[in-house]
Design a protein around this motif. Structure first.
Motif, short mmCIF file in Angstrom:
data_model
loop_
_atom_site.label_atom_id
_atom_site.label_comp_id
_atom_site.label_asym_id
_atom_site.label_seq_id
_atom_site.Cartn_x
_atom_site.Cartn_y
_atom_site.Cartn_z
N SER A 37 0.82 -1.22 0.00
CA SER A 37 0.00 0.00 0.00
C SER A 37 0.85 1.26 0.00
CB SER A 37 -0.92 0.01 1.23
OG SER A 37 -0.18 0.17 2.43
N ARG A 38 2.14 1.13 0.33
CA ARG A 38 3.03 2.29 0.35
C ARG A 38 3.89 2.39 -0.91
NH1 ARG A 38 3.52 0.39 5.78
NH2 ARG A 38 5.57 -0.53 5.41
N GLU A 39 3.75 1.43 -1.81
CA GLU A 39 4.50 1.46 -3.07
C GLU A 39 3.90 2.50 -4.02
OE1 GLU A 39 7.07 0.21 -4.47
OE2 GLU A 39 7.76 -1.43 -3.20
N ASP A 40 4.73 3.06 -4.88
CA ASP A 40 4.24 4.07 -5.82
C ASP A 40 4.32 3.61 -7.28
OD1 ASP A 40 6.97 4.10 -6.16
OD2 ASP A 40 7.26 6.18 -5.49
N ASN A 41 4.59 2.32 -7.50
CA ASN A 41 4.64 1.76 -8.85
C ASN A 41 3.30 1.05 -9.12
OD1 ASN A 41 4.96 0.03 -11.09
ND2 ASN A 41 7.16 -0.17 -10.74
N PRO A 42 2.39 1.65 -9.91
CA PRO A 42 1.06 1.08 -10.11
C PRO A 42 1.07 -0.34 -10.65
CG PRO A 42 1.17 3.32 -10.97
CD PRO A 42 2.58 2.92 -10.64
N GLY A 43 1.97 -0.64 -11.60
CA GLY A 43 2.04 -1.97 -12.17
C GLY A 43 2.44 -3.01 -11.14
N TYR A 44 3.44 -2.65 -10.35
CA TYR A 44 3.90 -3.56 -9.30
C TYR A 44 2.81 -3.78 -8.25
CZ TYR A 44 6.39 -5.22 -5.20
OH TYR A 44 6.77 -5.93 -4.09
N VAL A 45 2.15 -2.70 -7.86
CA VAL A 45 1.09 -2.79 -6.85
C VAL A 45 -0.03 -3.70 -7.33
CG1 VAL A 45 -0.74 -1.50 -5.67
CG2 VAL A 45 1.57 -0.55 -5.79
N SER A 46 -0.43 -3.55 -8.59
CA SER A 46 -1.50 -4.38 -9.15
C SER A 46 -1.10 -5.86 -9.15
CB SER A 46 -1.82 -3.92 -10.57
OG SER A 46 -2.81 -4.73 -11.15
N MET A 47 0.14 -6.15 -9.54
CA MET A 47 0.62 -7.52 -9.57
C MET A 47 0.65 -8.13 -8.16
SD MET A 47 3.67 -9.35 -8.80
CE MET A 47 5.01 -8.16 -9.00
N MET A 48 1.16 -7.35 -7.19
CA MET A 48 1.28 -7.85 -5.83
C MET A 48 -0.09 -8.06 -5.19
SD MET A 48 4.30 -8.63 -5.06
CE MET A 48 4.02 -8.90 -3.33
N ARG A 49 -1.03 -7.17 -5.48
CA ARG A 49 -2.37 -7.33 -4.91
C ARG A 49 -3.03 -8.61 -5.40
NH1 ARG A 49 -4.57 -1.03 -5.20
NH2 ARG A 49 -3.58 -0.37 -3.23
N ARG A 50 -2.79 -8.96 -6.65
CA ARG A 50 -3.34 -10.21 -7.17
C ARG A 50 -2.72 -11.40 -6.43
NH1 ARG A 50 -2.75 -7.54 -12.16
NH2 ARG A 50 -0.83 -8.71 -12.62
N LYS A 51 -1.39 -11.35 -6.25
CA LYS A 51 -0.70 -12.44 -5.54
C LYS A 51 -1.20 -12.55 -4.10
CE LYS A 51 3.82 -12.75 -7.84
NZ LYS A 51 5.27 -12.71 -7.59
N ILE A 52 -1.33 -11.42 -3.45
CA ILE A 52 -1.76 -11.40 -2.05
C ILE A 52 -3.18 -11.95 -1.92
CG2 ILE A 52 -2.34 -9.91 -0.10
CD1 ILE A 52 -0.05 -8.03 -1.14
N LYS A 53 -4.07 -11.52 -2.82
CA LYS A 53 -5.46 -11.99 -2.73
C LYS A 53 -5.55 -13.49 -2.99
CE LYS A 53 -10.19 -11.10 -4.16
NZ LYS A 53 -11.12 -10.20 -4.89
N THR A 54 -4.81 -13.98 -3.99
CA THR A 54 -4.83 -15.42 -4.31
C THR A 54 -4.33 -16.24 -3.12
OG1 THR A 54 -4.52 -15.03 -6.67
CG2 THR A 54 -3.93 -17.20 -5.84
N ALA A 55 -3.19 -15.80 -2.55
CA ALA A 55 -2.62 -16.52 -1.40
C ALA A 55 -3.56 -16.45 -0.20
CB ALA A 55 -1.27 -15.93 -1.04
N SER A 56 -4.18 -15.30 0.00
CA SER A 56 -5.10 -15.12 1.14
C SER A 56 -6.31 -16.04 1.02
CB SER A 56 -5.55 -13.67 1.24
OG SER A 56 -4.46 -12.81 1.49
#
Length: 293
Positions: A37-56
């Motif tokens: 949530s503190r990252e400023d790279n939109p592409g990276y944030v989008s990719m990580m959110r997908r990973k986090i949601k899948t793992a969660s």
């Protein structure tokens, strides 16, 4: 600069028969989500959110499948972590039925003599349900919580414990008193009582600092953090480290940001060095040691 988190362990590596692994991985997920949530790279944030949601989602499904095979104590630990991971996936709109039902099971087990359930973890769990206005907790669970709070307040009514207790119990009970509404016991004196209570037990936090830190607040750099971790003893009592962290969190109103950061860094460093710290918990702490939550 924030470290980029590109890879985190697969859910398939988590031992869902062990409460420490279950809660450790949940803490790692929440830590990565917070950093993301503190990252400023939109592409990276989008990719990580997908990973986090899948793992969660995988983690939640595994907990639901395995919770009945856990000990009562581990089941409560998993339940508290389940609440945290639900908030990552669903936000405040999550369905809390699973959580409340398992908290109630833990309460029933504890009052029927199951000592594997940590009374302080249960106290917090019951308080959360009461704060959510869950009617199932307004009877005996509310009474159970109130009786203990009354008992602990009497123990510390002059700001110090009047009975012989372990350091762990003292730290946990002081933390509980600091984090609960004590108006019924102290009325207008509540703030002064809590201030006195914290100051009388702050020495537990001070005792964790080395002489250099006691002389002045440490500037938090990666090299200093690494030195702290290296100098921490592997034999420090894990349960006391956790209890000290509870005191730190509940004592936030009485600390400056600089004081909080110093204590926080020392406790996190000691937990990283502790041989009792779960592997996922340690990995999460390593991510936060130079970027406090």
């Amino acid at each position: 600069m924030m470290h980029t988190v590109d890879i985190f362990p697969s859910v398939s590596e988590v031992d869902f028969s062990a409460g420490a692994d279950i809660s450790g991985y949940a803490y790692l997920l929440s830590t990565i989500a917070a950093r993301c949530s503190r990252e400023d790279n939109p592409g990276y944030v989008s990719m990580m959110r997908r990973k986090i949601k899948t793992a969660s989602m995988e983690w939640l499904a595994n907990v639901e499948e395995n919770i009945t095979s856990l000990s009562a104590g581990d089941a409560l630990t998993a339940t508290e972590s389940y609440d945290t991971v639900c908030s990552i996936v669903y936000g405040s709109g999550a369905d809390h039925k699973f959580v409340s039902e398992n908290r109630l099971k833990a309460f029933d087990a504890r009052i029927h003599g199951d000592e594997t359930i940590n009374q302080y973890v249960l106290q917090q769990a019951v308080t959360r349900e009461i704060d959510r206005h869950n009617p199932k907790f307004f009877g005996y669970p509310l009474q159970w919580k109130s009786v203990r709070l009354d008992r602990w307040h009497k123990q510390f009514r002059h700001g110090m414990c009047l009975t012989h207790e372990s350091d762990y119990d003292i730290l946990q009970r002081v933390s509980c008193l600091l984090s609960n509404d004590l108006w019924a016991f102290e009325t207008r004196n509540e703030s002064r009582f809590k201030q006195l209570l914290f100051e009388n037990h702050r020495h537990y936090l001070d005792s964790m600092l080395d002489p250099i830190q006691n002389a002045g607040t440490m500037q938090k750099t990666e090299s200093n953090c690494s030195l702290l971790i290296t100098n921490c003893s592997l034999d420090e009592d894990y349960s006391l480290l956790i209890a000290n962290y509870s005191l730190l969190i509940s004592g936030v109103p009485f600390l400056t940001q600089e004081e909080y950061t110093t204590y926080d860094t020392r406790i996190r460093s000691a937990l990283i060095a502790s041989k009792e710290t779960n592997r996922y918990h340690r990995e999460a702490l390593l991510l936060t040691i130079d970027q406090p939550e």
